[in-house]
Design a protein around this motif. Structure first.
Motif: not given
Length: 300
Positions: A170-188, A206-210
């Motif tokens: 998966h390719a993210f637009d780097a200029d849209t990412i704010e801060g660091d990346i966290v791989v975590r479970l979603a919040q309800p 669900e597992l999300v990239i945030a």
């Protein structure tokens, strides 16, 4: 035509004699760049077999894969299987071990909170990509003949590596990412608008990239619209990861989705493949578009 049983012959159409047949690119499994008839260059030799001229005279294998053989959901996997059955050598693509990293475009730091669901996660930034360069014809042809439409180079490249090696990227637009990346479970009740413009409400398993702002992607299923790559994107961050089958299974179906990525992760992807696929993607992007590769950040 001996192969199809369909023969083009002289006939009358609306009272006018016709000696041939005109068609569009999509009708012969080519990339349809225009809405209309396929126009050949002025120097196209008259009388040449069109299959030879357009590179259509090839063989396509249509294989049904059982759910337990996730390793065969790629050209590499099928080639490996055929080589074992027939005791033949495998011809794999030449992939450089390392692309020289540039100081441009720092790769975000990565934290994996859900280690059991994502035991291996790799990110690499690639900056200053020349988006005026179109997808090479050989790549477009390979995608179309694999049943995929050509979009733009960055999307085509990830699809190509997916079909070739079996690793979803998966390719993210780097200029849209704010801060660091966290791989975590979603919040309800957390929401994310996906690439297909569908907004889904997550339940919490669900597992999300945030990033610091919220979810960027539904891991192993589909990316989010906020960080999507557009035709003007020149700086990206490429994700290549191993997601546990049980962490992905049924998540796509829950939201009425079925993607090439979820299809593979649900069946199991080679744990050692993410690094190889990332190297392949980085080599293709930097070689074809002149992009500059950043450092690889690994979390495992």
């Amino acid at each position: 035509d001996d192969k199809t049983g369909f023969k083009i012959k002289k006939s009358k159409l609306r009272g006018v004699a016709s000696n041939g047949m005109l068609c569009g690119a999509s009708e012969i499994d080519l990339v349809d760049d225009i809405d209309g008839l396929l126009e050949l260059p002025e120097d196209a030799p008259v009388g040449t077999d069109i299959r030879e001229y357009l590179g259509l005279d090839n063989q396509i294998l249509d294989i049904s894969i059982t759910p337990n053989r996730g390793d065969c959901f790629s050209v590499r996997g099928i080639a490996r299987e055929i080589s074992v059955i027939n005791d033949l050598p495998v011809q794999l693509p030449e992939i450089p071990d390392n692309v020289v990293a540039s100081d441009n475009g720092a790769t975000p730091a990565v934290t994996v909170d859900a280690v059991e669901a994502c035991p291996r996660y790799l990110l690499q930034s690639i900056s200053n990509i020349d988006r005026s360069i179109d997808t090479p014809k050989w790549m477009q042809d390979a995608l179309v003949q694999s049943g995929l439409r050509s979009h733009n180079f960055l999307v085509d490249m990830t699809n190509y590596v997916l079909m070739e090696l079996g690793q979803p990227l998966h390719a993210f637009d780097a200029d849209t990412i704010e801060g660091d990346i966290v791989v975590r479970l979603a919040q309800p009740d957390e929401t994310i608008t996906l690439l297909n413009e569908q907004t889904v409400t997550l339940t919490g398993d669900e597992l999300v990239i945030a990033d610091d702002k919220g979810a960027l992607a539904l891991a192993g299923v589909m990316g989010g619209q906020r960080s999507s790559v557009t035709d003007s994107t020149t700086n990206i961050v490429v994700e290549s990861a191993f997601f546990n089958q049980l962490a992905i299974a049924a998540r796509a179906r829950r939201f009425g989705l079925h993607t090439d990525a979820s299809q593979r992760f649900e069946r199991g992807v080679d744990f050692e493949l993410p690094k190889l696929a990332l190297a392949r993607a980085c080599d293709l992007i930097t070689t074809i578009t002149g992009g500059e590769a950043g450092q690889i950040v690994t979390a495992e």
